[in-house]
Design a protein around this motif. Structure first.
Motif, PDB file in Angstrom:
ATOM      1  N   ALA A 111      60.552 -44.141 -31.631  1.00 57.51           N
ATOM      2  CA  ALA A 111      62.250 -45.177 -31.918  1.00 57.51           C
ATOM      3  C   ALA A 111      61.729 -46.193 -32.975  1.00 57.51           C
ATOM      4  O   ALA A 111      62.822 -46.574 -33.064  1.00 57.51           O
ATOM      5  N   THR A 112      60.523 -46.476 -32.925  1.00 56.71           N
ATOM      6  CA  THR A 112      60.754 -47.540 -34.538  1.00 56.71           C
ATOM      7  C   THR A 112      59.918 -46.983 -35.072  1.00 56.71           C
ATOM      8  O   THR A 112      58.666 -46.574 -35.431  1.00 56.71           O
ATOM      9  N   SER A 137      56.294 -53.034 -32.043  1.00 59.31           N
ATOM     10  CA  SER A 137      57.399 -52.473 -31.572  1.00 59.31           C
ATOM     11  C   SER A 137      58.293 -53.215 -30.633  1.00 59.31           C
ATOM     12  O   SER A 137      57.618 -53.941 -30.263  1.00 59.31           O
ATOM     13  N   GLU A 138      59.483 -52.973 -30.070  1.00 55.35           N
ATOM     14  CA  GLU A 138      59.680 -53.626 -29.322  1.00 55.35           C
ATOM     15  C   GLU A 138      59.783 -52.570 -28.135  1.00 55.35           C
ATOM     16  O   GLU A 138      59.365 -53.455 -26.980  1.00 55.35           O
ATOM     17  N   ASN A 155      68.060 -53.916 -38.063  1.00 55.39           N
ATOM     18  CA  ASN A 155      67.680 -53.564 -38.652  1.00 55.39           C
ATOM     19  C   ASN A 155      69.955 -54.000 -38.603  1.00 55.39           C
ATOM     20  O   ASN A 155      70.844 -53.636 -39.562  1.00 55.39           O
ATOM     21  N   ASP A 156      70.205 -54.512 -37.656  1.00 58.82           N
ATOM     22  CA  ASP A 156      71.673 -54.975 -37.034  1.00 58.82           C
ATOM     23  C   ASP A 156      71.449 -56.719 -37.772  1.00 58.82           C
ATOM     24  O   ASP A 156      73.070 -56.962 -37.431  1.00 58.82           O
ATOM     25  N   TYR A 157      70.515 -57.317 -38.019  1.00 58.03           N
ATOM     26  CA  TYR A 157      70.596 -58.322 -38.294  1.00 58.03           C
ATOM     27  C   TYR A 157      71.145 -58.935 -39.973  1.00 58.03           C
ATOM     28  O   TYR A 157      71.112 -58.026 -40.864  1.00 58.03           O
ATOM     29  N   ASP A 158      72.013 -59.401 -40.332  1.00 60.87           N
ATOM     30  CA  ASP A 158      72.655 -59.932 -41.185  1.00 60.87           C
ATOM     31  C   ASP A 158      72.812 -62.149 -41.866  1.00 60.87           C
ATOM     32  O   ASP A 158      72.511 -62.460 -40.673  1.00 60.87           O
ATOM     33  N   GLN A 189      64.292 -51.094 -32.058  1.00 65.65           N
ATOM     34  CA  GLN A 189      64.273 -49.765 -32.887  1.00 65.65           C
ATOM     35  C   GLN A 189      65.154 -49.809 -34.421  1.00 65.65           C
ATOM     36  O   GLN A 189      66.231 -50.011 -34.191  1.00 65.65           O
ATOM     37  N   GLY A 190      64.377 -48.481 -34.156  1.00 64.24           N
ATOM     38  CA  GLY A 190      65.539 -47.600 -35.773  1.00 64.24           C
ATOM     39  C   GLY A 190      64.409 -47.307 -36.890  1.00 64.24           C
ATOM     40  O   GLY A 190      63.496 -47.105 -36.597  1.00 64.24           O
TER      41      GLY A 190
END
Length: 605
Positions: A405-406, A397-398, A324-327, A363-364
């Motif tokens: 966590a995912t 998942s990671e 989710n943190d990637y853009d 995770q997310g």
């Protein structure tokens, strides 16, 4: 001597290549010229300095202690024809020594194309070329994920790094620690004791009874001794005795550990006491190995091979990452890094047996599919909405052992008026659809879903002779189609909706169902033979459900087609709990249930 490598060309020096081309000699060997620098300044090499070259391709040694030419402040490495017979990423090690003392050991990667030996040109651009940044990252990630060889044909003592650290930067108590491309860098003076935890890209499982080795390499400064390194799970060290300080590591020491039970490493703890100067950098390695063979050549795998029987691995695994943190400002976004599983999956077009992919999800909570298809009716839609699983593409998942966590969250009623919502509006939606004849797996997710087709759609469509899939370590919070007006008060929409084919092999393992509007956990049906080829006999599907908690839901095995296999379709249920009932069912045109169902070895009638 503080030395780092920089690779230059002896041809095309005026050209700016992203991938640097290595020169080809008349005898079809390759030349790499290494200029050595310290603090951005050229290093003057004395005449007594010697250099040796080691290299492996696909874990096979292609060069061992090959002498190199040292002259004019440079090292010239000749890649002989024999080194270039195997295609793939060549892991290279350059060792500089003086008077029998090793000055520095430098590592880099060179990609060798399949068509490396040719007669077209003295300088062939499609021959061996130095790896780009993405190539090197991919090679590191591939090596981190590669399992230790267990083939009885090999006598192998390996030195594969099992840990791959996430890029990060953390600041505390006067100390800055960062990780880039698996290199740990520290700076500052600690004003108080501080612990840093460096996360791994993917967790590593230490297997019970096997020895593992921790080592540190490639220091920037051998005068400092400010840090201690521990393998850890979250913020708990694996063992207080399994640690390595810089002091011991400078002496080429290693620390070993034998797991008494299987245990997970997902972080590295770096402990720093008060008032320590920590200006340094190093690489950290954990390997399945023992003390005697570790550290000497960290990237060199020593093998004793029966050449008449052994074949090198014939596939490459690539890794794509989802967060989710990637853009769009993220380095590698849209190439190796994505913000949805769907976009990562859609980017893959060259997947096959020889060229495989694993999509690793951070995770997310992911609502990408819910947001994308909100309010879009499936009425009249032929294709499915969601991730169509591809052949030799794997989804994880990671940390596959921490599915909480995912989370993949999808309420198909989002964007609709629930008072008029019907199942036909959402019938094509599902997080994952099995796309006919594939080899794949899904591991380590929580599916928090309702008002879609199923929680998971495993439909091979009658083309599954070679289909082989695994669903493992997942949690299914499943609400059925509770908000569809035509499903009011119905709880018959299963978690796993499956259509199996002749010869298909599937495994559901270590999964837990948490139903909120559902009474069926697993429901299948057979398929007629829809493939374009035939076998001398049609073997039945072979489905195993193992170590799962069904939380009071049913298992249903159904025959619908009347096209029976030469050997029975089987559902083998092993060590599962909380199954309300196991049913064998059939309907016309079938005249019987063509499934052999067993529960812990006992056949269900």
């Amino acid at each position: 001597m503080n030395v780092k490598y920089k690779l230059n060309l002896d041809v095309y020096k005026d050209r700016n290549y992203e991938s640097i081309i290595v020169a080809q000699n008349d005898d079809k060997s390759r030349i790499i010229e290494c200029k050595l620098y310290a603090d951005s300044q050229p290093v003057a090499l004395s005449s007594s300095v010697t250099a040796a070259f080691n290299a492996t391709v696909n874990n096979v040694i292609v060069a061992e202690n090959v002498p190199c030419i040292v002259a004019d402040n440079a090292v010239k490495i000749t890649l002989a024809k024999s080194m270039l017979q195997l295609a793939g990423m060549m892991q290279c090690e350059l060792v500089l020594s003086e008077n029998d003392t090793i000055l520095t050991t430098q590592h880099f990667s060179v990609f060798v194309n399949k068509s490396v030996i040719n007669t077209k040109s003295k300088y062939e651009p499609t021959g061996a070329n130095l790896a780009t940044k993405n190539d090197v990252n991919s090679a590191i990630e591939t090596a981190s994920a590669k399992m230790i060889a267990k083939d009885s044909l090999l006598n192998t003592s390996t030195s594969i790094n099992l840990t791959s650290l996430e890029d990060t930067e953390q600041i505390a108590n006067g100390v800055t620690i960062s990780v880039s491309n698996n290199k740990i860098t520290l700076s500052g003076t600690s004003t108080a004791a501080v612990n840093f935890y460096l996360k791994l890209k993917r967790a590593v499982t230490l297997e019970q009874g096997k020895a593992y080795c921790l080592s540190l390499q490639n220091f920037a400064n051998i005068a400092n001794s400010g840090c201690v390194f521990y393998p850890a799970n979250s913020q708990k060290v694996i063992s207080s005795s399994w640690l390595l300080s810089e002091v011991s590591a400078f002496k080429n020491a290693v620390a070993t550990y034998t797991a008494t039970t299987s245990i997970i490493i997902d972080a590295i703890k770096v402990a720093i006491a008060t008032d320590r100067i920590v200006d340094n950098a190093c690489n950290l390695q954990i390997e399945q190995n023992n003390k005697s063979t570790a550290y000497a050549n960290p990237d060199l795998i020593k093998s004793s091979i029966k050449p008449e029987l052994y074949q090198a691995p014939d596939y490459t695994m690539h890794y794509l990452y989802v967060s989710n943190d990637y853009d769009e400002d993220t380095d590698g976004f849209g190439v190796t890094k994505f913000n949805s599983i769907l976009s990562a999956n859609d980017s893959i077009t060259d997947n096959n047996y020889h060229n495989r992919y694993t999509i690793i999800v951070a995770q997310g909570t992911y609502t990408n599919l819910q947001d994308r298809y909100a309010g879009l009716s499936d009425v009249g839609l032929v294709s499915y909405r969601g991730v169509m699983m591809k052949d030799y593409v794997y989804y994880e998942s990671e940390n596959i052992y921490n599915p909480q966590a995912t989370i993949i969250k999808w309420d198909g009623a989002t964007g609709f008026d629930k008072s008029t919502l019907k199942s036909e509006d959402i019938i094509k939606k599902c997080p994952f659809h099995l796309d006919l004849n594939v080899h794949t797996h899904i591991k380590g997710f929580t599916f928090d879903c309702k008002n879609i087709r199923y929680a998971l759609h495993l439909e091979s469509g009658g083309t599954g002779y070679a289909t082989n899939w695994v669903v493992a370590n997942c949690i299914f919070k499943w609400g059925g189609r509770a908000d569809c007006v035509d499903y009011a008060d119905k709880t018959t929409v299963p978690v796993f909706g499956c259509g199996h084919s002749f010869g298909e092999v599937g495994l559901i393992e270590n999964c837990k169902i948490i139903p909120t509007h559902c009474t069926i956990g697993y429901q299948n049906h057979d398929n007629a033979d829809n493939s374009s080829f035939g076998l001398h006999m049609k073997t039945g599907s072979n489905i195993t459900i193992r170590n799962c908690d069904f939380c009071g839901t049913e298992i249903q095995a159904r025959t619908l087609k009347g096209a029976y296999s030469d050997t029975p379709n089987t559902v083998n249920i092993e060590k599962c709990i909380n199954i309300s009932e196991v049913k064998k069912m059939y309907s016309a045109p079938a005249e019987r249930c063509d499934w052999k169902v067993t529960v812990d070895g006992n056949e269900v009638e």
